[in-house]
Design a protein around this motif. Structure first.
Motif, PDB file in Angstrom:
ATOM      1  N   ALA A  80      42.501  35.312  45.553  1.00 40.77           N
ATOM      2  CA  ALA A  80      42.168  36.709  45.850  1.00 40.77           C
ATOM      3  C   ALA A  80      40.964  36.841  46.777  1.00 40.77           C
ATOM      4  N   ALA A  81      40.050  35.900  46.667  1.00 41.25           N
ATOM      5  CA  ALA A  81      38.856  35.979  47.514  1.00 41.25           C
ATOM      6  C   ALA A  81      39.185  35.735  48.973  1.00 41.25           C
ATOM      7  N   VAL A  83      41.892  36.818  50.791  1.00 40.42           N
ATOM      8  CA  VAL A  83      42.827  37.737  51.440  1.00 40.42           C
ATOM      9  C   VAL A  83      42.309  38.086  52.838  1.00 40.42           C
ATOM     10  N   LEU A  88      43.363  43.765  54.602  1.00 37.22           N
ATOM     11  CA  LEU A  88      42.860  44.564  53.489  1.00 37.22           C
ATOM     12  C   LEU A  88      42.248  45.868  53.983  1.00 37.22           C
ATOM     13  N   ASP A  92      43.303  49.593  52.902  1.00 35.73           N
ATOM     14  CA  ASP A  92      42.322  50.572  52.418  1.00 35.73           C
ATOM     15  C   ASP A  92      42.429  51.886  53.177  1.00 35.73           C
ATOM     16  N   VAL A 138      40.249  41.338  37.284  1.00 33.96           N
ATOM     17  CA  VAL A 138      40.511  41.440  38.726  1.00 33.96           C
ATOM     18  C   VAL A 138      41.942  41.909  38.958  1.00 33.96           C
ATOM     19  N   GLY A 141      42.398  45.504  37.964  1.00 38.70           N
ATOM     20  CA  GLY A 141      41.760  46.374  38.946  1.00 38.70           C
ATOM     21  C   GLY A 141      42.621  46.528  40.190  1.00 38.70           C
ATOM     22  N   ALA A 142      43.235  45.424  40.621  1.00 37.75           N
ATOM     23  CA  ALA A 142      44.108  45.486  41.792  1.00 37.75           C
ATOM     24  C   ALA A 142      45.323  46.352  41.512  1.00 37.75           C
ATOM     25  N   TRP A 145      44.284  49.942  41.507  1.00 37.64           N
ATOM     26  CA  TRP A 145      44.015  50.312  42.902  1.00 37.64           C
ATOM     27  C   TRP A 145      45.314  50.670  43.629  1.00 37.64           C
ATOM     28  N   TRP A 175      50.965  40.913  40.099  1.00 36.70           N
ATOM     29  CA  TRP A 175      49.736  41.205  40.835  1.00 36.70           C
ATOM     30  C   TRP A 175      49.971  40.819  42.292  1.00 36.70           C
ATOM     31  N   PRO A 176      50.344  41.796  43.155  1.00 39.66           N
ATOM     32  CA  PRO A 176      50.515  41.480  44.573  1.00 39.66           C
ATOM     33  C   PRO A 176      49.145  41.354  45.205  1.00 39.66           C
ATOM     34  N   ILE A 177      48.869  40.211  45.797  1.00 40.92           N
ATOM     35  CA  ILE A 177      47.511  39.915  46.268  1.00 40.92           C
ATOM     36  C   ILE A 177      47.358  40.151  47.764  1.00 40.92           C
TER      37      ILE A 177
END
Lengths: 208, 240
Positions: A80-81, A83, A88, A92, A138, A141-142, A145, A175-177
């Motif tokens: 995840a870190a 991406v 991203l 957003d 995490v 949260g994703a 989101w 969890w789609p990253i």
């Protein structure tokens, strides 16, 4: 904390279902929340893997042709870190888009109500089993989101919701990253390497 | 039943709002003030700190963690609000949130330090409620403490990483200094008639200074021992 289905009392005292209370797109929001509260598990059903692959490729900012990598949650937490930051940022921006449309349309109250109900339900439904589980937080949260974005877009553009495929994955516990080092990474609950090795169809969807 | 005093406080357990109302209007007011304070401050925290942090997060992982934390804090506000409604409180949002929520969050560093420091204060206050005579409040505190502790541990872990980076360390030090000072009023005035009432009725155990002292001790251990930073000069007393 919130009983489902939700009933809303309008200003003139009428009792409405959530879909009716939210106006255009309300039924799409209601359907999303129905799926959240009655999820269909992905693991254990090979037919669902094709669904997962198709859904993952339909990212909120368009179709991705990157090879899919389905990993377990622990690996997802590490990935995840990494991406792609530009991707991203685009997601957003896409997330923020419907708010101004709905406010301009005089529907900010409906948006706030939809988000309020959705986040209440989803925060409970997607609560990590272990309060100390960092990766679980995490992932949750994703998923929250994504669901928040899907709810806003459902009201702003029903039937043309760019977050719908990924929100659907989230309601199934996936969890789609996002794109990480040339692969489109999704984390799947309860996925274990032994499961991946036992089905040849899965190998092309998993990273070693 | 003779009126409870601070020296001989009320120690029975009150199972629900109906029993609280049957016991004493003063008990209802005491429990209600503590609940209302949490209603306001959990919402203020979620709005002022947690939600803006989602945009400040430096990576997707941090962004999504911040999102989860914000949702949990908002959920805490709603749970305390439900308690307030059950007790029949008129408008728990009527009072003012604590001055710490006047703080303008500008950076991710400030956010993680805030989680380590301000949420620690929340933990200290909630731990006290684990002995509360009003059982709905006790049980809610027990339910929420693991989440609050996660928020603190998240803040501590990230703060330690930043403090170990020579470039980020000065900002960490500045945020620690500012946020500890901001948090001290969180525990209320030293001379507090409200606190005396809370202790008489077994809603709380500690004076405001005792709770503040506990926070100072625990935050000092983190700042000095784990971060290797100096702890600001503070006074356990505060009267506004």
């Amino acid at each position: 904390m919130v009983a489902w289905p939700v009933e809303v009392v309008s200003d003139d005292g009428r009792r409405l279902g959530l879909a009716d209370a939210l106006g255009p797109g309300g039924s799409e929001v209601e359907e999303l929340l129905n799926r959240l509260l009655s999820p269909s598990p992905v693991v254990g059903d090979l037919a669902r893997w094709a669904w997962l692959a198709d859904g993952a490729a339909s990212t909120p900012v368009g179709h991705s042709s990157l090879p899919l990598a389905a990993v377990d949650f622990a690996t997802g937490g590490e990935r995840a870190a990494g991406v792609d930051p530009a991707w991203l940022a685009a997601v957003d921006q896409q997330r923020r888009a419907p708010r101004s449309l709905l406010v301009a349309d005089g529907r900010s109250d409906q948006l706030e109500a939809a988000l309020h109900v959705a986040m209440l339900l989803a925060t409970e439904a997607l609560d990590p089993d272990d309060d100390a589980d960092v990766v679980g937080h995490v992932a949750s949260g994703a998923q929250l989101w994504l669901l928040g974005a899907a709810v806003a877009w459902a009201l702003a553009a029903p039937g043309a919701n760019p977050f719908s495929p990924w929100a659907e994955l989230a309601t199934a516990g996936v969890w789609p990253i996002g794109p990480v080092d040339g692969r489109l990474v999704v984390a799947v609950p309860f996925l274990r390497s032994s499961v991946a090795h036992s089905a040849s169809q899965l190998r092309k969807f998993t990273m070693p | 039943m003779s009126a409870p005093t601070v020296a001989e406080p009320f120690v029975d357990e009150i199972a629900d709002a109906a029993e609280a109302h049957r016991l004493s209007p003063e008990y209802v007011v005491a429990a209600g003030k503590v609940i209302a304070s949490h209603v306001r401050n959990e919402l203020a925290g979620a709005t002022v700190f947690d939600e803006p942090a989602i945009a400040l997060a430096p990576s997707p992982r941090e962004k999504w963690l911040a999102c989860r934390i914000a949702m949990e804090e908002y959920g805490h506000h709603l749970r305390f609000n439900k308690l307030a409604a059950e007790l029949g409180l008129a408008d728990p949002m009527a009072g003012r949130a604590l001055s710490v929520f006047d703080y303008e969050l500008r950076t991710w560093t400030e956010f993680v330090v805030l989680k380590a420091v301000v949420d620690l204060a929340e933990v200290v206050l909630m731990e006290e409620l684990e002995d509360c005579t009003y059982l709905p409040l006790r049980h809610l505190a027990e339910r929420l403490l693991p989440e609050e502790r996660f928020h603190v541990s998240f803040g501590r872990a990230r703060t330690k990483e930043l403090a170990a980076n020579p470039e980020a360390r000065p900002e960490v030090e500045q945020a620690v200094d500012a946020l500890i000072r901001f948090t001290l009023p969180f525990f209320g005035r030293s001379a507090s008639p409200n606190n005396a009432a809370f202790r008489r009725w077994g809603i709380k155990r500690y004076t405001n200074d005792e709770a503040r002292s506990r926070f100072i001790d625990r935050s000092r251990r983190f700042v000095a021992d784990e971060l290797g930073l100096g702890y600001p000069e503070v006074d356990v007393h505060w009267n506004g």
